[in-house]
Write a protein that holds these residues in place. Structure first.
Motif, PDB file in Angstrom:
ATOM      1  N   SER A  82      60.521  11.940  34.585  1.00 55.64           N
ATOM      2  CA  SER A  82      60.308  11.694  33.064  1.00 55.64           C
ATOM      3  C   SER A  82      61.211  10.957  32.381  1.00 55.64           C
ATOM      4  O   SER A  82      61.201  10.572  31.144  1.00 55.64           O
ATOM      5  N   ARG A 127      53.950   5.303  31.661  1.00 59.95           N
ATOM      6  CA  ARG A 127      52.893   6.531  30.878  1.00 59.95           C
ATOM      7  C   ARG A 127      51.656   6.583  31.762  1.00 59.95           C
ATOM      8  O   ARG A 127      51.300   7.977  31.993  1.00 59.95           O
ATOM      9  N   PHE A 128      51.121   5.685  32.303  1.00 59.15           N
ATOM     10  CA  PHE A 128      49.836   5.714  33.006  1.00 59.15           C
ATOM     11  C   PHE A 128      50.198   6.678  34.337  1.00 59.15           C
ATOM     12  O   PHE A 128      49.621   7.472  34.801  1.00 59.15           O
ATOM     13  N   LYS A 130      52.756   8.723  34.670  1.00 63.24           N
ATOM     14  CA  LYS A 130      52.927  10.165  34.394  1.00 63.24           C
ATOM     15  C   LYS A 130      51.679  10.899  34.236  1.00 63.24           C
ATOM     16  O   LYS A 130      51.645  12.128  34.624  1.00 63.24           O
ATOM     17  N   ARG A 131      50.845  10.188  33.711  1.00 57.00           N
ATOM     18  CA  ARG A 131      49.338  11.039  33.520  1.00 57.00           C
ATOM     19  C   ARG A 131      48.515  11.012  34.693  1.00 57.00           C
ATOM     20  O   ARG A 131      47.814  12.120  34.759  1.00 57.00           O
ATOM     21  N   ASN A 132      48.841  10.184  35.728  1.00 62.24           N
ATOM     22  CA  ASN A 132      47.587   9.924  36.639  1.00 62.24           C
ATOM     23  C   ASN A 132      48.256   9.904  38.063  1.00 62.24           C
ATOM     24  O   ASN A 132      47.399  10.097  39.029  1.00 62.24           O
ATOM     25  N   THR A 135      51.629  13.663  39.049  1.00 62.37           N
ATOM     26  CA  THR A 135      51.593  14.934  39.226  1.00 62.37           C
ATOM     27  C   THR A 135      50.122  15.131  39.918  1.00 62.37           C
ATOM     28  O   THR A 135      49.747  16.423  40.271  1.00 62.37           O
ATOM     29  N   SER A 136      49.333  13.976  40.370  1.00 51.55           N
ATOM     30  CA  SER A 136      48.020  14.288  41.017  1.00 51.55           C
ATOM     31  C   SER A 136      48.199  13.889  42.523  1.00 51.55           C
ATOM     32  O   SER A 136      47.155  14.366  43.072  1.00 51.55           O
TER      33      SER A 136
END
Length: 151
Positions: A82, A127-128, A130-132, A135-136
């Motif tokens: 983060s 950002r990409f 972090k979102r994809n 956490t995946s």
């Protein structure tokens, strides 16, 4: 993911990795394949050395992705993903290795080429990711990072 499945098969781990069971299995395999037990022929001794190295590597690998290990290091991982930016990355097969500006490096397993291409072409890679990605996918702290910390 191939490597993960190979090591799980070696240690007879079904789904989740239980550190206590893994340690017991590790000790039994090391006893069974210790090179000193195979002194009769050079072939058997060499095979036992290779197998014991594989067992040791597999054990350390599975410990690093075990839920208990991840839970113990979760706070550090969250801070890194983060607050630190992406310094460098490499993709090979389905393994994405991301080095962060704070000096840590994480490996993400199962990141396919189309997703990697989207990551590379994204105007905001952090950002990409972090979102994809962060956490995946199954991840672990890279050996590169651990070697740097020990030095």
């Amino acid at each position: 993911m191939k490597r993960v499945n190979e090591y799980k098969k070696l240690f007879n781990v079904e789904k989740d990795i239980d550190l206590k069971q893994l340690k017991t299995s590790y000790r039994n395999l090391v006893k069974e394949w210790h090179p000193d037990k195979f002194q009769e022929t050079d072939e058997m001794h060499a095979e036992a050395e290779i197998k014991s190295k594989q067992i040791i590597d597999g054990y350390h690998f599975l410990v690093s992705i075990a839920p208990e290990t991840k839970a113990a290091n979760l706070e550090e991982y969250i801070i890194t993903t983060s607050e630190a930016g992406i310094a460098d990355f490499q993709h090979k097969g389905n393994l994405l290795e991301i080095s962060f500006t704070d000096g840590t490096t994480y490996e993400y397993f199962g990141v396919n080429k189309p997703l990697f291409q989207k990551f590379v072409n994204s105007d905001r890679q952090f950002r990409f990711a972090k979102r994809n990605i962060f956490t995946s996918f199954l991840y672990r702290k890279s050996k590169k990072d651990l070697a740097l910390q020990e030095a």
